[in-house]
Write a protein that holds these residues in place. Structure first.
Motif, PDB file in Angstrom:
ATOM      1  N   VAL A   1       0.858  -1.132  -0.048  1.00 10.57           N
ATOM      2  CA  VAL A   1      -0.006   0.012  -0.028  1.00 10.57           C
ATOM      3  C   VAL A   1       1.116   1.308   0.011  1.00 10.57           C
ATOM      4  O   VAL A   1       2.000   1.128   0.428  1.00 10.57           O
ATOM      5  N   THR A   2       0.320   2.569  -0.431  1.00 11.00           N
ATOM      6  CA  THR A   2       1.106   3.608  -0.304  1.00 11.00           C
ATOM      7  C   THR A   2       0.541   4.536   0.500  1.00 11.00           C
ATOM      8  O   THR A   2      -0.403   4.552   0.867  1.00 11.00           O
ATOM      9  N   VAL A   3       1.396   4.940   1.587  1.00 11.14           N
ATOM     10  CA  VAL A   3       0.949   5.883   2.707  1.00 11.14           C
ATOM     11  C   VAL A   3       1.530   7.513   2.246  1.00 11.14           C
ATOM     12  O   VAL A   3       2.744   7.378   2.036  1.00 11.14           O
ATOM     13  N   ARG A   4       0.562   8.323   2.208  1.00 14.31           N
ATOM     14  CA  ARG A   4       1.001   9.678   2.021  1.00 14.31           C
ATOM     15  C   ARG A   4       0.949  10.411   3.191  1.00 14.31           C
ATOM     16  O   ARG A   4      -0.339  10.439   3.657  1.00 14.31           O
ATOM     17  N   TYR A   5       1.685  11.576   3.476  1.00 10.54           N
ATOM     18  CA  TYR A   5       1.810  12.285   4.660  1.00 10.54           C
ATOM     19  C   TYR A   5       1.378  13.528   4.333  1.00 10.54           C
ATOM     20  O   TYR A   5       1.883  14.182   3.411  1.00 10.54           O
ATOM     21  N   PHE A   6       0.773  14.274   5.169  1.00 13.15           N
ATOM     22  CA  PHE A   6       0.363  15.700   4.719  1.00 13.15           C
ATOM     23  C   PHE A   6       0.550  16.591   5.940  1.00 13.15           C
ATOM     24  O   PHE A   6       0.531  16.176   7.185  1.00 13.15           O
ATOM     25  N   ALA A   7       1.096  17.843   5.636  1.00 11.24           N
ATOM     26  CA  ALA A   7       1.206  18.903   6.687  1.00 11.24           C
ATOM     27  C   ALA A   7       2.154  18.323   7.915  1.00 11.24           C
ATOM     28  O   ALA A   7       3.494  17.762   7.564  1.00 11.24           O
ATOM     29  N   GLY A   8       1.766  18.266   9.219  1.00 17.97           N
ATOM     30  CA  GLY A   8       2.587  17.862  10.250  1.00 17.97           C
ATOM     31  C   GLY A   8       2.862  16.729  10.280  1.00 17.97           C
ATOM     32  O   GLY A   8       4.007  16.080  10.808  1.00 17.97           O
ATOM     33  N   ALA A   9       2.125  15.652   9.581  1.00 15.89           N
ATOM     34  CA  ALA A   9       2.419  14.225   9.518  1.00 15.89           C
ATOM     35  C   ALA A   9       3.788  14.108   8.746  1.00 15.89           C
ATOM     36  O   ALA A   9       4.594  13.299   8.848  1.00 15.89           O
ATOM     37  N   ARG A  10       3.731  14.873   7.662  1.00 17.17           N
ATOM     38  CA  ARG A  10       4.883  14.939   6.815  1.00 17.17           C
ATOM     39  C   ARG A  10       6.099  15.128   7.637  1.00 17.17           C
ATOM     40  O   ARG A  10       7.261  14.550   7.431  1.00 17.17           O
ATOM     41  N   ALA A  11       6.170  16.200   8.211  1.00 20.33           N
ATOM     42  CA  ALA A  11       6.972  16.726   9.112  1.00 20.33           C
ATOM     43  C   ALA A  11       7.667  15.694  10.114  1.00 20.33           C
ATOM     44  O   ALA A  11       8.829  15.464  10.413  1.00 20.33           O
ATOM     45  N   ALA A  12       6.587  15.015  10.632  1.00 24.62           N
ATOM     46  CA  ALA A  12       6.963  14.092  11.886  1.00 24.62           C
ATOM     47  C   ALA A  12       7.668  12.765  11.240  1.00 24.62           C
ATOM     48  O   ALA A  12       8.457  12.238  11.812  1.00 24.62           O
ATOM     49  N   ALA A  13       6.947  12.394  10.044  1.00 24.71           N
ATOM     50  CA  ALA A  13       7.733  11.145   9.445  1.00 24.71           C
ATOM     51  C   ALA A  13       9.066  11.502   8.822  1.00 24.71           C
ATOM     52  O   ALA A  13       9.620  10.465   8.594  1.00 24.71           O
ATOM     53  N   GLY A  14       9.140  12.708   8.259  1.00 23.86           N
ATOM     54  CA  GLY A  14      10.203  12.850   7.521  1.00 23.86           C
ATOM     55  C   GLY A  14      10.336  12.478   5.937  1.00 23.86           C
ATOM     56  O   GLY A  14      11.367  12.626   5.501  1.00 23.86           O
ATOM     57  N   VAL A  15       9.199  12.164   5.558  1.00 23.71           N
ATOM     58  CA  VAL A  15       8.890  11.672   4.189  1.00 23.71           C
ATOM     59  C   VAL A  15       7.633  12.024   3.805  1.00 23.71           C
ATOM     60  O   VAL A  15       7.006  12.257   4.379  1.00 23.71           O
ATOM     61  N   SER A  16       7.414  12.282   2.459  1.00 20.75           N
ATOM     62  CA  SER A  16       6.260  12.808   1.943  1.00 20.75           C
ATOM     63  C   SER A  16       5.302  11.361   1.728  1.00 20.75           C
ATOM     64  O   SER A  16       3.936  11.555   1.685  1.00 20.75           O
TER      65      SER A  16
END
Length: 82
Positions: free
Chosen positions: A4-19
């Protein structure tokens, strides 16, 4: 291996360190989020506790249903605004 593909947005992207990243399919959203926390740590865990999730653009309300291969999961933290 099915993915599956996981896409992060806003603060989630910053917390994960990847988009965006891939993860194994066939597990529930709860199991997937546990794996993501293992990968990225407590900062992401804090975001995931309050985030909303879309599976192929539809809000996911049952976090125990297995995620089929090929879907995209969007992680949407609460957004500030007015």
């Amino acid at each position: 291996m099915q993915q599956v593909t996981v896409r992060y947005f806003a603060g989630a992207r910053a917390a994960a360190g990847v988009s965006e990243e891939s993860a194994s399919a066939g597990r529930s959203l709860d199991e997937l989020t546990a794996e993501l926390v293992q990968r990225h740590g407590e900062r992401l865990a804090a975001v995931l506790r309050v985030a909303s999730f879309l599976v192929d653009g539809t809000a996911c309300h049952d976090r125990r249903t297995p995620l089929p291969a090929g879907v995209t999961i969007d992680v949407l933290p609460p957004f500030a605004g007015g």
